[in-house]
Design an enzyme around this catalytic site. Structure first.
Site, PDB file in Angstrom:
ATOM      1  CE  LYS A 159       8.936  10.376 -14.364  1.00 46.69           C
ATOM      2  NZ  LYS A 159       7.925   9.212 -14.289  1.00 46.69           N
ATOM      3  CE  LYS A 192       1.802   6.666 -15.083  1.00 47.71           C
ATOM      4  NZ  LYS A 192       2.905   6.051 -15.701  1.00 47.71           N
TER       5      LYS A 192
END
EC number: 5.1.1.-
Length: 336
Positions: A153, A250
């Site tokens: 990230k 997702k």
């Protein structure tokens, strides 16, 4: 069917930070659908970015409980149409759809991937996520969890330096997720450096609606770019086609396994690379994702691996990334 709702607060092993937030715990809703002595489980987490709370999901389900419980589960697809007519939020739909799919498989006595006619012997390896922290802390996390593929990230002033430092400690594949924190110029500039550092692709570098910027990135980036925040629901797949090399689906965002399977089909038709990602969730949600593995190019299903303690059993991910599918049918889930 009988329905039961359970709220849990999942404690994380480490503070999890991305470009827009940090957290040490995650609230999640588990939906239990039971029929004929079998119980299917589904999950959806709260999410401030998408304005969803556990209370909102529970309220929607409780308000429609009679219509849900009276339905005879002939197929998850038909049940999904029934749920959509109630105007439920996508996260709520996901929890119910995952539970219905798990229950349907258990009633059929088969795992979902087998019902769908896919072969579980070949599948992509999940990445393990290293959240934003100090460089020293990110190195510590990497050393603590040796893994073949990492998602890193980013979204800081030291992004390239972070990857350069992490590369000193592993030969693993790197994937970069900037969570909308970069500009088109930054992305194009960073891409060649990151490619040399063994980065496989970039996930959602720009803001979700920056289509003009993504056009430049798609044309000029030396690394493939995968949509996440830009690809939420089924209609987004075709929209993302000209601007990305692939999509990250997702389940919570799109509404569950049923729409995700349609998104996979559409993505294949468009020649897109396909990935399914997770939230910070338990093995309830992760085991549902695992049923899609044979259909994917990439997967991010490390959510339960980031927890101090899981609340369910199901699919097991070994230290080398190998997935052990449970003998229990459906998604193979049992609450602990």
């Amino acid at each position: 069917m009988q329905i039961a709702l359970k709220k849990y607060t999942l404690k994380l092993a480490h503070t999890f930070t991305i470009s827009r937030e940090s957290r040490d715990e995650q609230d999640t809703l588990i939906v239990c659908l039971s029929h004929d002595g079998k119980t299917g489980y589904g999950e959806a987490t709260s999410n401030p970015y998408y304005g969803i709370t556990i209370e909102k999901m529970m309220g929607e389900i409780e308000s429609n409980s009679a219509a849900i419980e009276s339905y005879e589960l002939d197929s998850p697809e038909n049940f999904y149409e029934h749920l959509e007519s109630m105007g439920l939020h996508k996260f709520t739909l996901c929890a119910l759809d995952l539970a219905a799919n798990d229950l349907f498989g258990k009633l059929q006595g088969k795992p979902l991937y087998e019902i769908w006619g896919t072969d579980s012997s070949r599948y992509p390896t999940t990445n393990y996520t290293i959240g934003i922290a100090s460089i020293d802390k990110m190195v510590e996390k990497l050393k603590e969890k040796p893994w073949p593929v990492y998602k890193i990230k980013l979204g800081t002033k030291e992004d390239v330096a972070i990857v350069q430092e992490l590369r000193k400690y592993t030969d693993a594949i790197f994937r970069i997720d900037a969570n909308t924190a970069w500009t088109a110029e930054e992305t194009i500039k960073n891409a060649p450096i990151l490619k040399e550092l063994g980065v496989e692709f970039l996930e959602q570098p720009l803001k979700a609606d920056d289509w003009e910027g993504m056009k430049l990135v798609r044309e000029q980036s030396v690394l493939p770019v995968i949509a996440d925040e830009s690809c939420i629901v089924e209609s987004d797949v075709e929209k993302c086609g000209p601007y990305f090399h692939g999509i990250n689906i997702k389940l919570t965002k799109c509404g569950g396994l049923t729409p995700a399977r349609r998104m996979i089909k559409k993505g294949r038709e468009l020649g897109l690379q396909l990935m399914v990602g997770c939230m910070t969730e338990s093995s309830v949600g992760i085991s549902a994702i695992a049923q899609l593995l044979p259909q994917l190019d990439y997967v991010d299903m490390d959510g339960a691996m980031l927890l101090k303690e899981d609340i369910a059993s199901g699919v097991t991910i070994l230290e080398n990334g190998e997935v052990i599918f449970p003998k229990l049918p459906g998604s193979g889930i049992q609450l602990l």
